[in-house]
Design an enzyme around this catalytic site. Sequence first.
Site, short mmCIF file in Angstrom:
data_model
loop_
_atom_site.label_atom_id
_atom_site.label_comp_id
_atom_site.label_asym_id
_atom_site.label_seq_id
_atom_site.Cartn_x
_atom_site.Cartn_y
_atom_site.Cartn_z
N GLU A 285 0.27 -1.07 0.22
CA GLU A 285 -0.36 -0.28 -0.12
C GLU A 285 1.40 1.36 0.22
O GLU A 285 -0.08 2.22 -0.40
CB GLU A 285 -1.28 0.39 0.94
CG GLU A 285 -2.69 -0.38 1.18
CD GLU A 285 -2.82 0.11 2.23
OE1 GLU A 285 -3.22 0.20 3.56
OE2 GLU A 285 -4.39 -0.23 1.82
N LYS A 420 -13.78 -0.51 -4.40
CA LYS A 420 -14.80 -0.17 -2.86
C LYS A 420 -15.97 0.12 -3.70
O LYS A 420 -17.37 0.47 -4.10
CB LYS A 420 -14.30 0.58 -2.50
CG LYS A 420 -13.44 0.36 -1.39
CD LYS A 420 -12.95 1.17 -0.15
CE LYS A 420 -11.75 0.44 0.89
NZ LYS A 420 -11.34 1.73 1.56
O1 LIG Z 1 -9.26 0.15 9.67
P1 LIG Z 1 -10.46 0.80 8.49
O2 LIG Z 1 -10.56 2.50 8.02
O3 LIG Z 1 -11.63 -0.11 8.61
O4 LIG Z 1 -9.32 0.57 6.86
C1 LIG Z 1 -9.18 -1.17 6.91
C2 LIG Z 1 -7.73 -1.15 5.62
O5 LIG Z 1 -8.66 -0.76 4.98
C3 LIG Z 1 -7.95 0.26 3.97
O6 LIG Z 1 -8.43 1.77 4.35
C4 LIG Z 1 -7.94 0.00 2.65
O7 LIG Z 1 -9.35 0.66 2.51
C5 LIG Z 1 -6.57 0.17 4.91
O8 LIG Z 1 -5.56 1.01 4.50
C6 LIG Z 1 -6.74 -0.12 5.91
O9 LIG Z 1 -5.45 -0.98 6.88
#
Ligand SMILES: O=P(O)(O)OC[C@H]1O[C@](O)(CO)[C@@H](O)[C@@H]1O
Length: 443
Positions: A285, A420
């Site tokens: 990432e 998403k």
């Molecule tokens: O803690 P959150 O906001 O649920 O995100 C979980 C994971 O999803 C992401 O945002 C990716 O969609 C990652 O960067 C992150 O670690």
Amino acid sequence: METLKLDISKTGVAVSAAMQAKAQAANALLESGKGAGSDFLGWVHLPSSITPDRIEAIEKQAAKLREKAEVIICIGIGGSYLGAKAVLEAMSDSFKFLHKKRTEPVVVFAGQNISEDYTHELLEAVKEYSIATIVISKSGTTTEPAIAFRLIKAEIEKRYGKQEAAERIVAITDKARGALKTLADNEGYPTFVIPDDVGGRFSVLTPVGLLPLAAAGVDIAALVRGAQEMERATADGTPFEKNPAAVYAAVRNELYEGGKKIEILGSYEPKLQYINEWWKQLYGESEGKDGKGIFPASVTLTADLHSMGQYIQDGERTLFETIISVAEPAGKVVVEADGENLDGLNFLAGKRISEINRMAELGVQLAHVDGGVPNIRIEIPQIDAHAVGSLLYFFERACGISGYILGVNPFDQPGVEAYKKNMFALLDKPGYEEASKAIKARL
Ligand SMILES: O=P(O)(O)OC[C@H]1O[C@](O)(CO)[C@@H](O)[C@@H]1O
């Protein structure tokens, strides 16, 4: 005590003066906050900012959960899951599920997938046990954990009632924003905050990692101590050759510039497998953007030598590997002599398994180097909380340096939004009407 040794002598590259300068400048940017993504540098001095009081508060909350529940369901995905999972696996007896005497609650994970079978099996399995949950989401809006939490919350409320549910549910989320924060406030759940300036993949040393680990009985104070030592060892101003994070970051960029596009992280200890998974998110990432970045892959050895070994030895020469080597095992097993020697293994009699594993490691290293796969070796003294804490911070620091050398913003992840949007459009989420029509026409 040195918690980590880095050996780059088998990479076949020398770090140029220019690359050294880039690494030093990148490391300085992490502290000056003048680089890209500087709103997300809270992890840089996070270890040294963790006070004994904070650890105590986390341990107190963990003790409450441990008292109430035989099974603690930890809900989260990505950086809100992998750190705790990685450290817990590393710290755990690989066969704890066979041990009849349980001294710790079992910590299981949910919300890291949308598998109906996984969810169904989990809900069935916990029927016989008292339960509690730690729900983790920085944004508070991530779909996978939100679905899991809706189900687990309903199960807890059904069993114990709403009032007791507030004793068995802990939320870890943003201090002000997101659906999870609103929900936790409305229901009166104890809440821990993920600081604004710490991104998910850098959050293992916040309550995101520390609370589930403390609940599982891991020595989080030792984990933090290890990270603090590595924070000092990699600080800006440290000479390049004495800073393992700068050297690792510089070498992998030299290799990348020389055409090595894939880094395979491996270990000869299966309990480090989820450290690989945590590392893959951290580097994938952080660096995989703008059409650039080393692809992070992983293997667990020697198992994967019998599946991936052929490719690594002989396939396309775009690989290099980084091996996490453990100097001392915790247990002792010796191969005994056998009178008949029908398996022909008496040449190993008297040797410890770890000695054989070490020779496998050294033999593989040279074979792969001869096959054109540069080898970076990271040695930790043993697998314990202190060494793992140190390793985690080492990788984080090196990731920040490496991303800046590469010329990307290592602290955003715009690319993960694409799937998403499609998923919401396919599920007819309000607000996605146009996208919904368009995507359905493409199916
Ligand atoms: O803690 P959150 O906001 O649920 O995100 C979980 C994971 O999803 C992401 O945002 C990716 O969609 C990652 O960067 C992150 O670690």
